[in-house]
Every structure is written in structure tokens, then in C-alpha cells.
Design an enzyme around this catalytic site. Structure first.
Site, PDB file in Angstrom:
ATOM      1  N   GLU A 178      -5.265  12.205   4.787  1.00 17.73           N
ATOM      2  CA  GLU A 178      -5.739  13.188   4.857  1.00 17.73           C
ATOM      3  C   GLU A 178      -7.207  13.369   5.678  1.00 17.73           C
ATOM      4  OE1 GLU A 178      -6.513  17.791   3.026  1.00 17.73           O
ATOM      5  OE2 GLU A 178      -5.783  16.284   1.836  1.00 17.73           O
TER       6      GLU A 178
ATOM      7  N   ARG B 118       0.810  -0.917   0.121  1.00 18.32           N
ATOM      8  CA  ARG B 118      -0.201   0.122  -0.034  1.00 18.32           C
ATOM      9  C   ARG B 118       1.013   1.233  -0.055  1.00 18.32           C
ATOM     10  NH1 ARG B 118      -3.044  -3.265  -1.682  1.00 18.32           N
ATOM     11  NH2 ARG B 118      -4.864  -4.080  -0.221  1.00 18.32           N
TER      12      ARG B 118
ATOM     13  N   GLU C  10       3.252  34.471   2.285  1.00 19.91           N
ATOM     14  CA  GLU C  10       4.223  34.767   1.476  1.00 19.91           C
ATOM     15  C   GLU C  10       3.750  34.028   0.110  1.00 19.91           C
ATOM     16  OE1 GLU C  10       7.201  36.812  -0.788  1.00 19.91           O
ATOM     17  OE2 GLU C  10       6.600  37.237   1.341  1.00 19.91           O
TER      18      GLU C  10
ATOM     19  N   ALA D  70      -9.884  27.631   3.681  1.00 21.40           N
ATOM     20  CA  ALA D  70      -9.134  26.003   4.328  1.00 21.40           C
ATOM     21  C   ALA D  70      -7.541  26.430   4.583  1.00 21.40           C
ATOM     22  CB  ALA D  70      -9.407  25.028   3.361  1.00 21.40           C
TER      23      ALA D  70
ATOM     24  N   GLY E 257      -8.379   6.726  -0.825  1.00 20.95           N
ATOM     25  CA  GLY E 257      -7.747   5.845  -1.826  1.00 20.95           C
ATOM     26  C   GLY E 257      -6.105   5.910  -1.706  1.00 20.95           C
TER      27      GLY E 257
ATOM     28  N   GLU F 243      -6.941  30.619   9.869  1.00 19.40           N
ATOM     29  CA  GLU F 243      -6.878  30.347   8.478  1.00 19.40           C
ATOM     30  C   GLU F 243      -8.134  31.367   8.062  1.00 19.40           C
ATOM     31  OE1 GLU F 243      -5.049  29.051   6.101  1.00 19.40           O
ATOM     32  OE2 GLU F 243      -3.933  27.875   7.387  1.00 19.40           O
TER      33      GLU F 243
ATOM     34  N   ARG G  14      -4.819  26.472  -8.309  1.00 14.34           N
ATOM     35  CA  ARG G  14      -4.307  25.259  -7.926  1.00 14.34           C
ATOM     36  C   ARG G  14      -3.341  24.608  -8.994  1.00 14.34           C
ATOM     37  NH1 ARG G  14      -4.634  25.200  -2.402  1.00 14.34           N
ATOM     38  NH2 ARG G  14      -6.655  25.486  -1.626  1.00 14.34           N
TER      39      ARG G  14
ATOM     40  N   GLU H 289       1.051  33.800  -1.418  1.00 11.99           N
ATOM     41  CA  GLU H 289      -0.356  33.269  -1.252  1.00 11.99           C
ATOM     42  C   GLU H 289      -1.201  34.449  -2.353  1.00 11.99           C
ATOM     43  OE1 GLU H 289      -3.253  31.248   1.381  1.00 11.99           O
ATOM     44  OE2 GLU H 289      -2.500  32.916   2.391  1.00 11.99           O
TER      45      GLU H 289
ATOM     46  N   GLU I 146      -6.733  34.375   5.342  1.00 12.70           N
ATOM     47  CA  GLU I 146      -7.100  34.124   3.924  1.00 12.70           C
ATOM     48  C   GLU I 146      -8.283  35.059   3.541  1.00 12.70           C
ATOM     49  OE1 GLU I 146      -8.124  30.186   3.072  1.00 12.70           O
ATOM     50  OE2 GLU I 146      -5.985  29.369   3.143  1.00 12.70           O
TER      51      GLU I 146
END
Length: 192
Positions: free
Chosen positions: A133, A51, A152, A90, A129, A106, A78, A154, A110
């Protein structure tokens, strides 16, 4: 008439017949955020398998609700998919950090909002899978805008969307982020 029966499996308390047992583990990659492991495991039938998975420190996701019912969203590029995505605020949980403290940090960093009222909605596992997380989901209310504190490198666009705009974004394929879709589903019935 067939009198043969399937053998009855008796499980010990807290034992799952589908459990795979780690026999050995090896970290094959140690990145800035992600750690990749390859484990040898015993399968439920006694055979062995391999795995591979990504170890992740965990994260929070925040449904920030304005007094008029609109929700705070952000657009963020992303890199893996090479485009900007519409998502709720998030961020990663730091080692030893309390999950609500992380959510507060956060949201402030943000979006520039602080919230007086916090509700923990639950936890989700976005990529079962291939990763361990977990994302802890919160609703934040009674918002005050105090100004963002981006990290920095972002870059974000902050916007607020009505329920109709959110539904339209989902229907059009503009909103496809799994944590956002899952968090909104988890919070149904709890929002104004």
C-alpha cells in the site's frame, strides 16, 4: 596488523544489495479490497525464502485546512480494532484514477468540503512489512462546504481541530492513526 579486507561489493546502477528477487508468485486470497500473495524469492545471499503480503490499490489522505488554521478530521469506526478512530479524510484510489481526482472525490464524499487549492505533499508506505500500500498525501485549502456524499454503509463524525487540540489528542493517545500522524509530520512547515 590484520591485512585482510572485506570484499568490495560493486553495485550496478539502480541495483540494491538487499534486493530480493521474485521467483514465483501465488495469489492465496482474493477479497473485495485486499489480495493476499505468497511469493517464493531469491534472497541477497542466493538462498530462497517465502514472502507473504497484501496487495492494495493505494489510497489518498487529505489534510484539509480551514481559513483559521483548524484542520478537518473525522471519527470512524474501524472494525479490526473494534473502536472509532480520529483521522484525516482518506480513501482508496480507484483503478486508473488520477491521485488528485481521488483526493478531491474523497474530501467531498466524506466531509462535504471542496477545495480550490491543492498541494501534493508526498507519498508514504504505511505497512511496509506486509503490504504494498501507498498513500498519497495532499493539503487542501480554500474550502467550501457543499454537503457530504457518504458511501452506502459509511458512518462518520466530522469535526475540526486546532493545532493545540491535535497535539493534545496525540499526547492522550486519542489520535494514533499512522496515516494521520505521518501526513501531519510530512506537512509540517506547509500549514498556516
Amino acid at each position: 596488523m590484520d591485512t585482510t579486507q572485506e570484499p568490495v561489493r560493486v553495485l550496478k546502477v539502480n541495483q540494491d544489495a538487499l534486493t530480493e528477487t521474485e521467483l514465483e508468485t501465488e495469489q492465496v486470497y482474493d477479497g473485495v479490497l485486499l489480495k493476499v500473495h505468497r511469493d517464493r524469492v531469491r534472497l541477497p545471499d542466493g538462498k530462497h525464502g517465502v514472502r507473504e503480503y497484501i496487495a492494495h490499490p493505494g489510497a489518498v489522505a487529505i489534510i484539509a485546512e480551514l481559513p483559521d488554521g483548524r484542520l478537518i478530521f473525522e471519527r470512524q469506526f474501524r472494525y479490526p480494532l473494534r473502536r472509532a478512530f480520529l483521522e484525516i479524510p482518506a480513501g482508496k484510489i480507484d483503478p486508473g484514477e488520477d491521485i488528485e481526482a481521488c483526493a478531491r472525490r474523497e474530501l467531498r464524499e466524506e466531509t462535504g468540503y471542496e477545495a480550490a487549492v491543492w498541494e501534493h505533499v508526498g507519498v508514504m508506505h504505511p505497512c511496509i512489512g506486509y503490504s504494498d500500500e501507498r498513500i498519497e498525501v495532499f493539503i487542501a485549502r480554500d474550502l467550501t462546504h457543499v454537503g457530504h456524499a457518504w458511501d452506502e454503509g459509511e458512518f462518520l463524525e466530522i469535526l475540526s481541530l486546532s493545532r493545540d487540540e491535535i497535539q493534545a489528542a496525540v499526547a492522550s493517545g486519542e489520535l494514533t492513526d499512522a496515516k494521520t500522524l505521518s501526513a501531519l509530520f510530512m506537512a509540517m512547515g506547509r500549514l498556516v
